[in-house]
Design an enzyme around this catalytic site. Structure first.
Site, PDB file in Angstrom:
ATOM      1  N   ASN A   3       5.528  12.354 -69.414  1.00 16.20           N
ATOM      2  CA  ASN A   3       5.888  10.806 -69.540  1.00 16.20           C
ATOM      3  C   ASN A   3       7.232  10.425 -68.796  1.00 16.20           C
ATOM      4  O   ASN A   3       7.375   9.646 -68.145  1.00 16.20           O
ATOM      5  CB  ASN A   3       5.687  10.259 -70.994  1.00 16.20           C
ATOM      6  CG  ASN A   3       6.530  11.103 -72.065  1.00 16.20           C
ATOM      7  OD1 ASN A   3       6.659  12.315 -71.711  1.00 16.20           O
ATOM      8  ND2 ASN A   3       6.798  10.597 -73.076  1.00 16.20           N
TER       9      ASN A   3
ATOM     10  N   LYS B 236       9.326  24.828 -67.012  1.00 14.53           N
ATOM     11  CA  LYS B 236       7.891  24.475 -66.600  1.00 14.53           C
ATOM     12  C   LYS B 236       7.567  23.118 -66.728  1.00 14.53           C
ATOM     13  O   LYS B 236       7.593  22.392 -67.944  1.00 14.53           O
ATOM     14  CB  LYS B 236       6.962  25.288 -67.295  1.00 14.53           C
ATOM     15  CG  LYS B 236       5.196  25.136 -66.584  1.00 14.53           C
ATOM     16  CD  LYS B 236       4.413  25.679 -67.474  1.00 14.53           C
ATOM     17  CE  LYS B 236       3.722  24.690 -68.317  1.00 14.53           C
ATOM     18  NZ  LYS B 236       3.108  23.562 -67.500  1.00 14.53           N
TER      19      LYS B 236
ATOM     20  N   ALA C 281       5.660  19.297 -66.408  1.00 15.81           N
ATOM     21  CA  ALA C 281       3.726  19.198 -66.743  1.00 15.81           C
ATOM     22  C   ALA C 281       3.134  19.089 -65.051  1.00 15.81           C
ATOM     23  O   ALA C 281       4.060  18.829 -64.272  1.00 15.81           O
ATOM     24  CB  ALA C 281       3.883  17.884 -67.094  1.00 15.81           C
TER      25      ALA C 281
ATOM     26  N   GLU D 180       9.495  19.013 -80.053  1.00 12.69           N
ATOM     27  CA  GLU D 180       9.479  17.816 -80.070  1.00 12.69           C
ATOM     28  C   GLU D 180       8.082  17.210 -79.770  1.00 12.69           C
ATOM     29  O   GLU D 180       7.734  17.275 -78.541  1.00 12.69           O
ATOM     30  CB  GLU D 180      10.365  17.034 -78.904  1.00 12.69           C
ATOM     31  CG  GLU D 180      11.051  15.751 -79.326  1.00 12.69           C
ATOM     32  CD  GLU D 180      10.421  14.659 -78.742  1.00 12.69           C
ATOM     33  OE1 GLU D 180       9.352  14.099 -79.305  1.00 12.69           O
ATOM     34  OE2 GLU D 180      10.334  14.448 -77.514  1.00 12.69           O
TER      35      GLU D 180
ATOM     36  N   CYS E  21       6.685   8.949 -77.193  1.00  7.80           N
ATOM     37  CA  CYS E  21       6.564   9.103 -78.639  1.00  7.80           C
ATOM     38  C   CYS E  21       7.432   8.321 -79.562  1.00  7.80           C
ATOM     39  O   CYS E  21       7.205   8.444 -80.703  1.00  7.80           O
ATOM     40  CB  CYS E  21       6.830  10.840 -78.679  1.00  7.80           C
ATOM     41  SG  CYS E  21       8.516  11.288 -78.016  1.00  7.80           S
TER      42      CYS E  21
ATOM     43  N   GLU F  31      17.289  17.765 -80.314  1.00  3.02           N
ATOM     44  CA  GLU F  31      17.634  17.730 -79.052  1.00  3.02           C
ATOM     45  C   GLU F  31      19.161  16.818 -79.022  1.00  3.02           C
ATOM     46  O   GLU F  31      19.336  15.969 -79.847  1.00  3.02           O
ATOM     47  CB  GLU F  31      16.869  17.013 -78.156  1.00  3.02           C
ATOM     48  CG  GLU F  31      15.436  17.761 -78.270  1.00  3.02           C
ATOM     49  CD  GLU F  31      14.969  18.108 -77.028  1.00  3.02           C
ATOM     50  OE1 GLU F  31      15.427  18.464 -76.218  1.00  3.02           O
ATOM     51  OE2 GLU F  31      13.433  17.822 -76.764  1.00  3.02           O
TER      52      GLU F  31
END
Length: 482
Positions: free
Chosen positions: A155, A178, A180, A251, A285, A459
């Site tokens: 996102n 890595k 998405a 997260e 989120c 974070e």
């Protein structure tokens, strides 16, 4: 496939031309549904080779001084800032975010995070050196973990990559990153820039599917996995990482309650919450997606909110006038439309929207759902699309009870001018971030993370730096020819 440095456009064009690659991962423009790039998928042996390379690089990078690491991060930040327009085009094309949002918010935030952790690298959070038992002198060493695996979501891929890369590098770790599968393009560009400044092998890019992420979580040479994504996947990552007892930061999802009280300026609050509810097409989120309104102003708020929703401009993300872009994929489109249809079947009212937009690409009309019960799926589950539910409550106690009655605990907001209520709700809401009279902003200096099924670990901030470090207590008793 692993990549350390590349000419971004040449690389993308190479794989765009490879139409026959059965193992290639397709990258789409969600505003049109067109394929814009193809990339080979990393294998387990690719992951292992990257770990070996990162382990070799750690022998040097892990011993650099905080000042050296800070200087590198500052150079990366400056280079990213100089490429703001290019990043805005890439992120808008691949993710469907309105180009103005990327240029004015995402890239400046990425730059700020990099610069913050450049400074944080040179600050210790350890206790003061002292003789705590009156005989021995104690101090704490903050040391890097080693090789860390970073798995980022689709996102906000550029922002989430920066949130993880910056503290990992600042603490002295080497990295496997890595992104998405569907949104690797801005991460490719970021890694290309960063590898102009970090030594070879420090930052390794893994282009792969979920199997590559699993290989990272399993690999004994990786000492931490930091994952942002769906709660179900996060549970799997944590269980897999437990096999090698590595550190894990998660997260995960959210279902943010937004508590609107009668003393809030209703029209302005509605206007603000539309922005916070539909930013990124609701694929956030922390999205302000679950609004709970004090009963006495419920009807007034619903009408004001619905009117503001009608002003959203759904369209081409590259158009500066666009305020609502597409969802990321056909799969996500079907998922969100499924939530809306089930809400309709459950007797909820679709106040606005509720349909796929009549245009190419994966667009959904901004949707408002009312007449919902606390047990309804639309209240309890993360939709991750341009869908907002609105319910009412009679009292402060009921507002608090409804807000906390979900499995998620990432973020919440309270809209009131009452100081006593602000203090109470900021304490009793079981969420990692509580905003008052605002929603979604974060600052590099403050920690971000969730309660419950929204994950664990933090974070940003100095706490975020500690997440990528290990602490060693050294205790010295003098008297042996020291």
């Amino acid at each position: 496939m692993t990549l350390e440095s590349m000419d971004f456009m040449a690389f993308a064009e190479t794989y765009l031309a490879d139409e026959k690659g059965e193992d290639a991962s397709k990258v789409f423009n969600p505003a049109t549904g067109d394929v814009i790039a193809r990339f080979p998928i990393a294998t387990n042996s690719d992951v292992d080779a990257a770990v070996q390379r990162a382990s070799a690089a750690f022998k040097t990078w892990g011993s650099t001084s905080p000042a050296e690491r800070a200087a590198v991060l500052l150079k990366i930040a400056d280079a990213v800032e100089q490429k703001t327009d290019e990043f805005a085009r890439i992120e808008s094309l691949n993710v469907g975010l309105p180009i103005g949002d990327v240029r004015d918010f995402v890239v400046p935030t990425v730059v700020d995070v990099l610069r913050f952790f450049a400074g944080a690298a040179r600050i210790s959070t350890a206790p003061a050196v002292d003789e705590y038992d009156n005989e021995s002198t104690s101090w704490v060493r903050r040391e890097p973990l080693g090789v860390v695996g970073l798995i980022t979501p689709w996102n906000y891929p550029l922002l989430m990559a920066a949130w993880k890369i910056a503290p990992a590098l600042a603490a002295g770790n080497t990295i496997l990153l890595k992104p998405a599968t569907v949104t690797p393009l801005s991460t490719l560009k970021l890694v290309e820039i960063a590898n102009n400044f970090v030594p070879e092998g420090v930052l390794n890019l893994i282009l792969g599917s979920g199997s590559a992420g699993t290989a990272m979580a399993k690999h004994p040479g990786i000492r931490k996995i930091a994952f942002t994504g769906a709660t179900s996947t996060g549970k799997f990552v944590a269980a897999t990482a437990a096999e090698t007892v590595k550190k894990v930061g998660l997260e995960l999802g959210g279902k943010a309650p937004v508590l609107v009280f009668a003393d809030s300026p209703i029209r302005q609050t509605a206007r603000d919450l539309v922005t916070f509810g539909y930013s990124g097409a609701g694929q956030d989120c922390t999205a302000a997606c679950r609004i709970i309104v004090e009963e006495s102003v419920y009807e007034e708020f619903v009408e004001a909110y619905s009117e503001e929703v009608s002003k959203l401009v759904l369209g081409d993300p590259s158009d500066p006038a666009t305020t609502l872009g597409p969802v990321i994929s056909e799969k996500q489109l079907k998922s969100v439309l499924g939530f809306i249809e089930r809400a309709r079947d459950a007797g909820n009212t679709i106040k606005t929207g509720g349909r796929q937009a009549d245009r190419p690409g994966w667009f959904i009309e901004p949707t408002v759902i009312t007449d919902v019960k606390q047990t309804d799926e639309i209240v309890q589950s993360e939709v991750f699309g341009p869908v907002v539910s609105i319910q009412s409550a009679k009292s402060d106690d009921e507002m608090l009870q409804l807000a906390n009655d979900v499995n998620y605990g990432l973020s919440a907001s309270v809209w009131t001018t009452n100081l006593a209520r602000t203090l109470r709700f900021s304490k009793e809401l079981r969420f990692g971030t509580v905003w008052v009279n605002q929603h979604t902003p974060n600052v590099s200096e403050m920690p971000f993370g969730g309660y419950g099924e929204s994950g664990y670990g933090r974070e940003l901030s100095l706490h975020g730096l500690d997440e990528y470090s290990q602490l060693k207590h050294v205790m010295v008793k003098p008297g042996l020819d020291l």
